[in-house]
Design an enzyme around this catalytic site. Structure first.
Site, PDB file in Angstrom:
ATOM      1  N   CYS A 159       9.314  18.360 -13.794  1.00 36.40           N
ATOM      2  CA  CYS A 159      10.284  18.722 -14.837  1.00 36.40           C
ATOM      3  C   CYS A 159       9.780  18.050 -15.993  1.00 36.40           C
ATOM      4  CB  CYS A 159      11.502  17.911 -14.250  1.00 36.40           C
ATOM      5  SG  CYS A 159      12.792  18.033 -15.181  1.00 36.40           S
ATOM      6  N   ASP A 160       9.433  18.830 -17.155  1.00 34.09           N
ATOM      7  CA  ASP A 160       8.907  18.503 -18.254  1.00 34.09           C
ATOM      8  C   ASP A 160       9.779  17.525 -19.054  1.00 34.09           C
ATOM      9  OD1 ASP A 160       7.561  21.687 -19.283  1.00 34.09           O
ATOM     10  OD2 ASP A 160       6.737  19.972 -18.802  1.00 34.09           O
ATOM     11  N   PRO A 161      11.087  17.635 -19.377  1.00 31.79           N
ATOM     12  CA  PRO A 161      11.887  16.698 -20.112  1.00 31.79           C
ATOM     13  C   PRO A 161      12.389  15.577 -19.075  1.00 31.79           C
ATOM     14  CG  PRO A 161      13.304  18.696 -19.312  1.00 31.79           C
ATOM     15  CD  PRO A 161      11.810  18.788 -18.746  1.00 31.79           C
TER      16      PRO A 161
END
Ligand code: CEZ
Length: 793
Positions: free
Chosen positions: A475-477
């Site tokens: 999950c990048d953010p």
């Protein structure tokens, strides 16, 4: 409203209003264009970084492909105005924008190798079709005009191709008689002298070449629109376009043709639109393609046809058949060939896209794995992005440290080895890199590289045995859970255990028994930590913050349950059957919507500074609780590998715009690609739920293919051969499948049989022990009949 063409060659939309953003996309090695049913188009080409040649009416930020692209009047596009010189009120534009006159007949056809629009208005039929050449970043347009009105018509035709705002430093346009082209030029803005050598090589011209010279042209958007605006341009109301040039003004490429057409007459016009460095290149490009559109289209069609994949299915579900036989492999192929149109793809994306190419062109997958491993650090850590060329550099999200990239190596490689049996890959010698620089020495085998990656993951855990998240995992953010260096990811810990288990299986198959046992023990140790720290009673927590706060648990008001922590707890084996049943019920209760399974719920409506950017995303989009298909497909895969056929198929089917018109209108797209998400937060914002992001860059499709191979049709490769173990939903009684496998063609007739107590596989009438077809000979056809027990339900 929408229907597939014969043999699924294309999908057709028959009105421009119900699905205004419905689109299709075409690509080749150097460009990508997405065009909507109404004529709007977003296009980019690589030089080597992504660049544009058709812009909106103002300076546009250079960023990655965005979801839910806005459509607005001056949005870039490709349009044709038609004016009846005698019956003046008749003015319409194909395909629909910008005049928006309701047509008597409309069709938007998305083919695998071309896009086609057909519009009939006032007895005039316009057909626009777009194809691409195999290599050059160019659009090849055919525009046909047909007089259906059975009487003589005198028309003016105005192809209007948007150019827009190219540069604040220098921009202008003119018509070049010699080149038979409108040429708009600019200088890509720059301020640092060291940038000049790069800039001067850019294709800073946009040209519209015409097979037939126009009677008039216009290069200034303002002059073209006048007071009428785009829906009724003043210039079109005049006798002739101005033949004016454009000096540091907003540009457009507009041509005028006067047509005297008898009843039934038909005329075709050819145009080439795209970027070029200079006039000489425009001349060489136009002379290369003029009068050769047919063969160029054929060549492009065969290029796209190379992405056909290894499955041809005929099941009780025609919609699924159409998608799997025509569009899924195409979207997987697009990812593997274009790397999502960037020069530094995120490592997790690149390695999963390689997994997908195992089913399309395995050699490409092999090369991608080797390139990714050659950029691994000697300590086993994988970089955040893979540099595809020496001058490429890590940009945007690849400048933010994420902890998960190692995990994807054995997980993706397992699918490649299943499909190809190419265990020799594990002995290939590959260099290491030191922070991006590929070092001459040392080299090591692929096996050694992955050992180091698994050891890096196993060691990158805290005293609780859980993996550090730093500023993000899959999950990048999720960038503030562990940016102080203590926060851990529950999902990544599960992904580590699953990756290490996958690697243990590969070690076993490649004769490294002791290593296999060691890795199995390591995975067990991790699973023990997961169950002692992360089980919340009805589902697994998502992680623990820098301040030791467990999140993704029932106690949370928002972000109570995260899907990834459930699917991967199943995949890594931490969830025993009792826990699995509990978390499946929780997923169904909190996350399942008519449009698929959401990524988390309830959505965040306010910033949590111990979780990060994720919580600031608009509720129900992207990672903040959308039906994020990449996360959904992990859950579906987990259900298949643990025999949950019904739930897996229900969610697999929800990923495609449904049979009902209501569902298709809500999603707003045609079933020719899977978007990265459908709007979520169904329980909180039901009126926007289900809307497609229209973004076709997504790791979902590689896994969708794997779910079909390892799950639904159970035609999974093993070292010895093909294991046949279909996992049909209970309402399917029969299906036929053609499976291309290691050069052989395997025809399967699969049907339920009241006599069958268990799955029975016969090859040319002889039972196959364990359903395993071995000693497969490339080039040979095999006929298998598979008998399935009657479904319980
Ligand atoms: O990018 C994707 C990444 O390409 O987000 C996924 C991640 O696993 C993929 O590798 C989940 O986070 O930076 C952002 O906020 C963006 O939302 C990106 O995270 C996202 C893009 O929207 C593309 O979907």
């Amino acid at each position: 409203m929408i229907h597939p063409g014969p043999d699924g060659e294309y999908y057709e939309l028959t009105d421009p209003v119900s699905l205004p953003k419905a689109s299709g996309f075409l690509w080749n090695e150097t460009m990508l264009i997405r065009a909507t049913c109404r004529g709007y188009a977003a296009s980019l080409f690589m030089q080597p970084e992504p660049s544009k040649y058709s812009y909106g009416p103002n300076m546009e930020a250079k960023t990655f492909m965005l979801p839910e692209p806005a459509c607005y009047t001056h949005h870039p596009g490709r349009f044709v105005y038609v004016k009846d010189e005698e019956d003046k009120p008749l003015l319409f534009s194909a395909p629909y924008e910008p005049v928006r006159r309701k047509p008597e007949r409309f069709a938007f056809q998305v083919w695998k190798h071309k896009l086609l629009w057909l519009v009939e208005c006032g007895g005039i039929e316009i057909t626009m079709s777009l194809s691409l050449p195999r290599h050059d970043p160019l659009e090849l347009w055919r525009i046909k005009v047909k007089n259906l009105s059975g009487r003589k018509r005198s028309l003016s035709l105005y192809p209007y191709f948007t150019v827009g705002y190219m540069s604040w430093m220098n921009q202008g346009g003119q018509y070049n008689e010699e080149l038979k082209a409108i040429v708009c030029s600019c200088v890509t803005p720059y301020q640092k002298s060291e940038d000049y050598p790069k800039i001067k090589e850019y294709k800073d011209k946009t040209f519209l070449w015409a097979g037939q010279s126009p009677v008039a042209w216009e290069t200034s958007l303002e002059r073209f629109e006048g007071e009428g605006g785009l829906s009724s341009p003043e210039a079109v109301s005049l006798e002739r376009l101005s033949n004016g040039d454009c000096q540091y003004e907003m540009m457009a490429a507009v041509m005028q043709y006067r047509l005297e057409m008898g009843g039934g007459d038909e005329r075709e016009f050819q145009f080439i639109f795209g970027p070029a460095k200079d006039e000489r290149e425009i001349l060489s490009l136009s002379s290369r393609y003029e009068n050769d559109f047919d063969s160029v289209e054929r060549e492009y069609s065969s290029y796209i046809a190379q992405g056909e994949g290894v499955l041809r299915i005929s099941t009780p579900d025609a919609g699924l058949d159409n998608y799997v036989n025509n569009w899924l492999p195409r979207q997987v192929y697009y990812h593997g060939i274009t790397n999502r149109m960037c020069t530094d793809p995120q490592t997790r994306n690149y390695v999963q896209d390689a997994m997908g190419m195992s089913y399309i062109t395995p050699q490409t997958a092999r090369d991608m794995f080797l390139l990714a491993l050659s950029q691994q650090n000697k300590n086993g850590k994988m970089p955040d992005g893979i540099l595809l060329s020496p001058e490429a550099e890590l940009k945007y999200i690849n400048q933010v440290p994420h902890s998960d990239h190692c995990a994807w190596l054995p997980i993706s490689l397992a699918a490649y080895l299943d499909e190809t049996g190419d265990y020799a890959l594990l002995d290939e010698e590959v260099p290491f890199a030191d922070d991006g620089e590929i070092a001459a020495e040392p080299h090591a085998t692929v096996s050694r590289h992955i050992d180091l990656a698994m050891d890096w993951l196993f060691n990158d855990r805290d005293e609780r045995g859980l993996n550090y998240i730093r500023q993000g995992d899959w999950c990048d953010p999720m960038n503030m859970v562990g940016y102080k260096g203590k926060g851990v990811s529950g999902w990544l810990t599960m992904a580590s255990a699953y990756a290490i288990n996958c690697w243990a299986a590969i070690c076993r198959e490649s004769g490294r028994q002791s290593e296999a046992e060691q890795y199995l023990a390591k995975a067990d140790e991790i699973n023990a930590a997961i169950n002692s720290r992360l089980w919340d009673g009805d589902w697994y927590a998502r992680g623990i913050t820098d301040d030791g706060v467990l999140f993704g648990v029932n106690a949370d008001k928002e972000g109570k349950i995260f899907l990834n922590a459930q699917s991967w707890a199943i995949l890594c084996g931490a969830a025993d059957d009792n826990k699995k049943q509990k978390l499946m019920r929780s997923v169904e209760k909190y996350l399942e919507s008519p449009y698929g399974v959401e990524m988390l719920a309830p959505v965040y409506t306010a910033m949590r500074e111990d979780i990060g950017r994720l919580t600031q995303k608009h509720p129900g989009i992207v990672e903040n609780g959308s039906v994020y298909n990449h996360a959904a497909i992990f859950y579906i895969y987990a259900l298949y590998v643990t025999g949950e056929n019904e739930g897996a198929f229900r969610l697999l089917r929800k990923m495609l715009p449904g049979e009902s018109n209501e569902d298709i209108v809500r999603r707003g797209q045609m079933p020719v690609f899977i978007p990265n998400y459908y709007r979520g937060a169904y329980s909180q914002f039901p009126h926007t739920a289900g809307r497609s992001s229209h973004l076709f860059n997504t790791g979902t499709v590689s896994w969708y293919y794997r779910c079909l191979i390892d799950g639904l049709f159970g035609l999974q490769g093993t070292k010895a051969g093909l294991l046949v173990h279909p996992m049909f939903p209970s309402h399917w009684n029969e299906a036929s499948v053609t499976r291309y496998f290691r050069g052989a063609k395997i025809h399967l007739d699969i049907r339920r049989d009241p006599e069958a107590r268990k799955i029975t596989v016969l090859c040319e009438g002889k039972p196959l022990s364990g359903g395993l077809l071995t000693d497969i000979i490339a080039g040979k056809d095999y006929h298998l009949s598979v008998k399935l027990p009657l479904s319980e339900n």
